[in-house]
Design a protein around this motif. Structure first.
Motif, mmCIF file in Angstrom:
data_model
loop_
_atom_site.group_PDB
_atom_site.id
_atom_site.type_symbol
_atom_site.label_atom_id
_atom_site.label_comp_id
_atom_site.label_asym_id
_atom_site.label_seq_id
_atom_site.Cartn_x
_atom_site.Cartn_y
_atom_site.Cartn_z
ATOM 1 N N VAL A 182 35.616 51.404 37.388
ATOM 2 C CA VAL A 182 36.287 50.463 38.290
ATOM 3 C C VAL A 182 35.484 49.173 38.355
ATOM 4 N N MET A 183 36.159 48.060 38.142
ATOM 5 C CA MET A 183 35.495 46.755 38.211
ATOM 6 C C MET A 183 35.012 46.490 39.636
ATOM 7 N N LYS A 184 33.796 46.002 39.740
ATOM 8 C CA LYS A 184 33.234 45.700 41.059
ATOM 9 C C LYS A 184 34.031 44.580 41.732
ATOM 10 N N ASP A 185 34.126 44.654 43.049
ATOM 11 C CA ASP A 185 34.971 43.722 43.801
ATOM 12 C C ASP A 185 34.640 42.257 43.528
ATOM 13 N N GLU A 186 33.338 41.948 43.349
ATOM 14 C CA GLU A 186 32.939 40.551 43.212
ATOM 15 C C GLU A 186 33.427 39.912 41.907
ATOM 16 N N TYR A 187 33.923 40.729 40.967
ATOM 17 C CA TYR A 187 34.432 40.190 39.710
ATOM 18 C C TYR A 187 35.954 40.122 39.655
ATOM 19 N N GLN A 188 36.643 40.815 40.543
ATOM 20 C CA GLN A 188 38.085 40.983 40.390
ATOM 21 C C GLN A 188 38.869 39.687 40.560
ATOM 22 N N ASP A 189 38.420 38.799 41.451
ATOM 23 C CA ASP A 189 39.159 37.546 41.648
ATOM 24 C C ASP A 189 39.158 36.691 40.388
ATOM 25 N N ASP A 190 38.064 36.728 39.630
ATOM 26 C CA ASP A 190 38.017 35.976 38.380
ATOM 27 C C ASP A 190 39.053 36.497 37.382
ATOM 28 N N VAL A 191 39.250 37.811 37.379
ATOM 29 C CA VAL A 191 40.229 38.397 36.462
ATOM 30 C C VAL A 191 41.642 37.998 36.867
ATOM 31 N N VAL A 192 41.924 38.045 38.172
ATOM 32 C CA VAL A 192 43.243 37.624 38.660
ATOM 33 C C VAL A 192 43.498 36.172 38.262
ATOM 34 N N GLU A 193 42.495 35.313 38.460
ATOM 35 C CA GLU A 193 42.646 33.897 38.113
ATOM 36 C C GLU A 193 42.897 33.725 36.612
ATOM 37 N N ALA A 194 42.148 34.457 35.793
ATOM 38 C CA ALA A 194 42.303 34.326 34.340
ATOM 39 C C ALA A 194 43.694 34.766 33.889
ATOM 40 N N VAL A 195 44.180 35.873 34.448
ATOM 41 C CA VAL A 195 45.505 36.361 34.078
ATOM 42 C C VAL A 195 46.594 35.415 34.583
ATOM 43 N N ALA A 196 46.432 34.925 35.812
ATOM 44 C CA ALA A 196 47.466 34.095 36.432
ATOM 45 C C ALA A 196 47.557 32.700 35.830
ATOM 46 N N THR A 197 46.495 32.239 35.178
ATOM 47 C CA THR A 197 46.490 30.870 34.647
ATOM 48 C C THR A 197 46.536 30.847 33.122
ATOM 49 N N HIS A 198 47.046 31.903 32.509
ATOM 50 C CA HIS A 198 47.016 31.971 31.052
ATOM 51 C C HIS A 198 47.891 30.909 30.397
ATOM 52 N N ILE A 199 49.033 30.573 30.976
ATOM 53 C CA ILE A 199 49.922 29.596 30.342
ATOM 54 C C ILE A 199 49.282 28.204 30.287
ATOM 55 N N PRO A 200 48.724 27.664 31.396
ATOM 56 C CA PRO A 200 48.062 26.362 31.283
ATOM 57 C C PRO A 200 46.932 26.345 30.251
ATOM 58 N N ARG A 201 46.172 27.433 30.162
ATOM 59 C CA ARG A 201 45.072 27.467 29.196
ATOM 60 C C ARG A 201 45.589 27.564 27.765
ATOM 61 N N TYR A 202 46.688 28.277 27.564
ATOM 62 C CA TYR A 202 47.314 28.326 26.241
ATOM 63 C C TYR A 202 47.863 26.945 25.858
ATOM 64 N N HIS A 203 48.470 26.262 26.825
ATOM 65 C CA HIS A 203 48.961 24.902 26.565
ATOM 66 C C HIS A 203 47.812 23.971 26.159
ATOM 67 N N ASN A 204 46.669 24.105 26.818
ATOM 68 C CA ASN A 204 45.504 23.289 26.451
ATOM 69 C C ASN A 204 45.098 23.536 25.003
#
Length: 372
Positions: A182-204
């Motif tokens: 299980v991923m430690k809590d302090e890392y999970q928000d970064d994963v949510v952000e990375a998954v949620a912002t994939h389209i803008p980063r792909y566009h870049n």
């Protein structure tokens, strides 16, 4: 970027930024060493540690370059301190689709990780634990009970469902759990952000290719079937829309009736089956695409949705790349299913044709007209 490389739209989960900093300076990992060495990086100014292809080979890169091309320069997972968490409260990200939820679950609850991975802890986890972890991060599962959520995970083939269930007698009841990393809590928000912002980063990333003067063309293919021509046009138009909006394609070509392993040079020779003239924003069929690649004054990047959307015939695809010098890059978009794109570059594919073995992969049809 290496050809055949998978551009995952989450952060590297095996090595933390602190570990990478110690690796960069060839020192043993410890919190004290990481803190001391991080100060050295800060003294350099606008630089940070990242990696290009292998997370075990960290490099220092200017922050402007990292932000401008995040698909080439990938960042490491960083544990957020309490001040960081409070600072980001007003810009919290959510998982907007079921496919994003699947991607998060596959990162946060893993059947196995490398022994040295500092981001995870081995725990006995119930489906209620998983349910309570993901529900605050998304609204797309609202209304699902724990039982319905478990059935949904099974239907969507979430990785954790492959781990056998164990039972433990506890307070006169049998507790059902899985042993998961299980991923430690302090890392999970970064994963949510990375998954949620994939389209803008792909566009870049696509924009960075355009700045290199590459022409971005899209290709959509539909297998023969019993659909009416109108239904076939509808599905092809959806694929065209995905290529326009998701991959920012300058021109799009379609094959209205062709099978996945049919040689590219042989497709659409029979114009009686060609529906491309009746489609929106389409510049022709496969033969028109071949002519464009041959005559283009620019180098070409070809984008298709899923491997079978282009070809499952690896020998033919190798020959096609060999014979078309302008074709420098192929991108396979699997964002709606796996939140990844796969990048194949001409020079290394020709050096190592086995990189194209990923195309020999079709096991069941996928919905290529699906949006993210």
């Amino acid at each position: 970027m290496n050809p055949g490389s998978v551009v995952a739209l989450t952060l590297n989960m095996n090595i933390t930024r602190n570990q990478a900093i110690c690796m960069l300076f060839c020192e043993e990992y410890s919190d004290d060493n990481a803190t001391r060495l991080a100060k050295k990086i800060e003294q350099l100014g606008a630089f940070d540690v990242c990696y290009e292809n292998d997370p075990r080979r960290p490099v220092l890169v200017n922050l402007f370059a990292i932000r401008n091309d995040p698909f080439t320069f990938k960042r490491y997972l960083t544990a957020r301190s309490q001040p960081d968490i409070e600072k980001k409260e007003n810009m919290k990200f959510e998982l907007d689709s079921e496919s994003q939820v699947v991607s998060f679950l596959n990162e946060a609850f893993r059947p196995y990780v490398e022994p040295q991975n500092a981001c995870y802890s081995l725990k006995n986890i119930t489906m209620k634990d998983v349910y309570m972890s993901v529900i605050p991060k998304t609204q797309c599962l609202n209304g699902k009970s724990e039982v319905a959520f478990a059935l949904w995970c099974s239907k969507r083939k979430v990785d954790l469902m492959n781990v056998p269930i164990s039972r433990k007698r506890e307070r006169e009841s049998n507790k059902r759990y899985r042993k998961l990393y299980v991923m430690k809590d302090e890392y999970q928000d970064d994963v949510v952000e990375a998954v949620a912002t994939h389209i803008p980063r792909y566009h870049n990333y696509i924009q960075s290719l355009k700045k290199q003067n590459l022409s971005i063309i899209g290709y959509a293919r539909k297998s023969p079937g019993c659909e009416s021509n109108e239904n076939r046009k509808t599905l092809l138009n959806r694929m065209v829309k995905c290529l326009q909006e998701r991959s920012l394609c300058d021109k799009i070509f379609v094959s209205s009736y062709s099978v996945a392993d049919e040689p590219l040079m042989s497709r659409d020779m029979n114009e009686s089956n060609d529906l491309s003239n009746g489609l929106e924003c389409v510049f022709g069929n496969t033969q028109a695409m071949i002519s464009y690649i041959r005559s283009s004054e620019k180098n070409v990047c070809l984008v298709a949705i899923d491997f079978s959307g282009l070809s499952t015939n690896t020998n033919d695809l190798t020959t096609f790349i060999e014979n078309h010098e302008n074709l420098k890059t192929i991108i396979i978009d699997t964002l709606p299913y796996k939140h990844k794109v796969h990048v194949f570059e001409r020079h290394s594919v020709l050096e190592n044709p086995s990189l194209l073995n990923a195309f020999n992969c079709r096991s069941k049809p996928v919905q290529r007209s699906k949006d993210v």
